[in-house]
Design an enzyme around this catalytic site. Structure first.
Site, PDB file in Angstrom:
ATOM      1  N   HIS A   9       0.857  -1.180   0.000  1.00  0.00           N
ATOM      2  CA  HIS A   9       0.000   0.000   0.000  1.00  0.00           C
ATOM      3  C   HIS A   9       0.894   1.232   0.000  1.00  0.00           C
ATOM      4  CE1 HIS A   9       1.049   0.153   4.223  1.00  0.00           C
ATOM      5  NE2 HIS A   9       0.510  -1.033   4.428  1.00  0.00           N
ATOM      6  N   HIS A  17       4.115   1.376   2.101  1.00  0.00           N
ATOM      7  CA  HIS A  17       5.302   0.705   1.556  1.00  0.00           C
ATOM      8  C   HIS A  17       5.903   1.527   0.410  1.00  0.00           C
ATOM      9  CE1 HIS A  17       2.803  -2.903   2.865  1.00  0.00           C
ATOM     10  NE2 HIS A  17       3.918  -3.088   3.532  1.00  0.00           N
ATOM     11  N   GLN A  19       7.210 -15.615  11.922  1.00  0.00           N
ATOM     12  CA  GLN A  19       6.714 -14.545  12.790  1.00  0.00           C
ATOM     13  C   GLN A  19       5.211 -14.616  13.029  1.00  0.00           C
ATOM     14  OE1 GLN A  19       8.241 -11.483   9.918  1.00  0.00           O
ATOM     15  NE2 GLN A  19       6.455 -10.334  10.570  1.00  0.00           N
ATOM     16  N   GLN A  47       8.549  -3.060  16.415  1.00  0.00           N
ATOM     17  CA  GLN A  47       9.404  -3.794  15.465  1.00  0.00           C
ATOM     18  C   GLN A  47      10.637  -2.962  15.108  1.00  0.00           C
ATOM     19  OE1 GLN A  47       8.013  -6.114  11.912  1.00  0.00           O
ATOM     20  NE2 GLN A  47       8.498  -4.265  10.784  1.00  0.00           N
ATOM     21  N   SER A  75      -2.549  -0.343   6.471  1.00  0.00           N
ATOM     22  CA  SER A  75      -2.039  -1.668   6.829  1.00  0.00           C
ATOM     23  C   SER A  75      -2.656  -2.680   5.877  1.00  0.00           C
ATOM     24  CB  SER A  75      -2.467  -2.001   8.263  1.00  0.00           C
ATOM     25  OG  SER A  75      -2.388  -3.391   8.487  1.00  0.00           O
ATOM     26  N   ARG A 117      -3.661  -5.413   6.656  1.00  0.00           N
ATOM     27  CA  ARG A 117      -4.765  -6.091   7.351  1.00  0.00           C
ATOM     28  C   ARG A 117      -6.066  -5.275   7.326  1.00  0.00           C
ATOM     29  NH1 ARG A 117      -0.202  -8.148  10.761  1.00  0.00           N
ATOM     30  NH2 ARG A 117      -0.224 -10.390  10.476  1.00  0.00           N
TER      31      ARG A 117
HETATM   32  O1  PAF Z   1       6.920  -5.314   8.768  1.00  0.00           O
HETATM   33  C1  PAF Z   1       6.910  -6.290   8.028  1.00  0.00           C
HETATM   34  O2  PAF Z   1       6.311  -6.290   6.947  1.00  0.00           O
HETATM   35  C2  PAF Z   1       7.643  -7.570   8.430  1.00  0.00           C
HETATM   36  O3  PAF Z   1       7.570  -7.765   9.805  1.00  0.00           O
HETATM   37  C3  PAF Z   1       9.103  -7.605   7.947  1.00  0.00           C
HETATM   38  C4  PAF Z   1       9.935  -6.498   8.560  1.00  0.00           C
HETATM   39  C5  PAF Z   1       9.146  -7.502   6.430  1.00  0.00           C
HETATM   40  C6  PAF Z   1       9.755  -8.938   8.357  1.00  0.00           C
HETATM   41  O4  PAF Z   1       9.039 -10.031   7.846  1.00  0.00           O
END
Ligand code: PAF
Length: 277
Positions: A30, A33, A57, A148, A180, A182
């Site tokens: 989106h 990014h 993850q 993160q 996001s 999601r």
């Molecule tokens: O933020 C994300 O999209 C993910 O956690 C990442 C940093 C690409 C790691 O998989």
């Protein structure tokens, strides 16, 4: 723009590059990014984006299987923004069972880590692998995933990785909802309600700027307000930007973080507060 799926080919392609800026993603791109990818151009002559939905993850009851995978559309969006897209398969990234992990700092067990055990360990492990594979000079991550970003900065600092970490500002929809991947799980009614999360954080921020220092009470009020609107709140927390520990009343650089579920969709948001003086 070149799409590369395997590590050997990627390394060969990047071997002569002297300045690489890297945007790791899980795809379903989106504007958040794309903004990071534009910012990457200011940090490197060669811009690499990765698209990899990292199984490590996701918890057993999370959305790994239904996480949207939209490689073709993602590549179309990255045309003209990235020079190389690295989109490995799970087998390419994990050809054998991963038994070596990054042990993230204790803060990884709080906030999002409290609801998602193992999430930051899996995230940090794949980020370290990606950094080793791409060997960028700069890597960019969105501030939307504030915890993160914090954990990645600690990892890079304490493991002496030769990469500069840059945080990109959260991109929001017109009503304030943080973008996001999601968000697309939300139905129409949930999408209209979703804005309450950022509005609640704005309210907490306003109260702090107006002098309120009883952070516990502010957190409690925010949780109650969201719960009354139908949210299942994991946390609303006022923390120090520097270490993400509970904010001290003397702190000047704070961040308010929240995670809450609306229906089946878990949303995250945060907002920084910088106090004068
Ligand atoms: O933020 C994300 O999209 C993910 O956690 C990442 C940093 C690409 C790691 O998989």
């Amino acid at each position: 723009m070149q799409l590369i799926n395997n590590i050997v080919e990627l390394r060969a392609r990047l071997s002569s590059e002297r300045s690489i800026a890297f945007v790791p993603t899980m795809g379903n791109l989106h504007e958040g990014h794309l903004n990071l990818t534009r910012l990457a151009r200011e940090h490197g002559r060669c811009v690499v984006a990765s698209i990899f939905v990292n199984p490590l993850q996701f918890g057993p009851n999370e959305d790994f299987d239904r996480y949207p995978r939209t490689l073709e559309a993602d590549c179309a969006k990255l045309q003209g923004l990235a020079d190389v897209v690295f989109a490995p398969s799970v087998n390419e990234m994990y050809p054998e069972q991963q038994t070596v992990f990054v042990e993230p700092p204790p803060i990884a067990n709080e906030l999002d880590g409290a609801s998602r055990p193992g999430h930051f360990r899996g995230m940090a492990t794949v980020v370290l692998k990606l950094l080793n594979i791409v060997q960028p000079h700069t890597a960019l991550f969105g501030k939307k995933d504030y915890q993160q970003l914090h954990i990645i900065r600690r990892m890079v600092g304490q493991l002496n990785l030769p990469v500069e970490i840059v945080g990109g500002e959260t991109v929001r929809a017109a009503d304030g909802l943080a973008l996001s991947s999601r968000n697309q799980y939300l139905n129409q009614a949930e999408r209209s309600e979703a804005v309450s999360l950022s509005r609640t954080l704005q309210g907490v921020r306003q109260a702090i700027l107006q002098g309120e220092r009883d952070f516990e009470r502010l957190q409690q009020q925010a949780v109650e307000a969201l719960t009354a609107r139908g949210w299942a709140v994991d946390y609303v927390a006022v923390r120090n930007q520097s270490d993400l520990l509970p904010a001290s009343t003397m702190g000047r650089e704070l961040v308010i973080l929240a995670a809450a579920k609306l229906g089946k969709t878990r949303l995250l948001d945060n907002i920084e507060v910088r106090l004068a003086g």
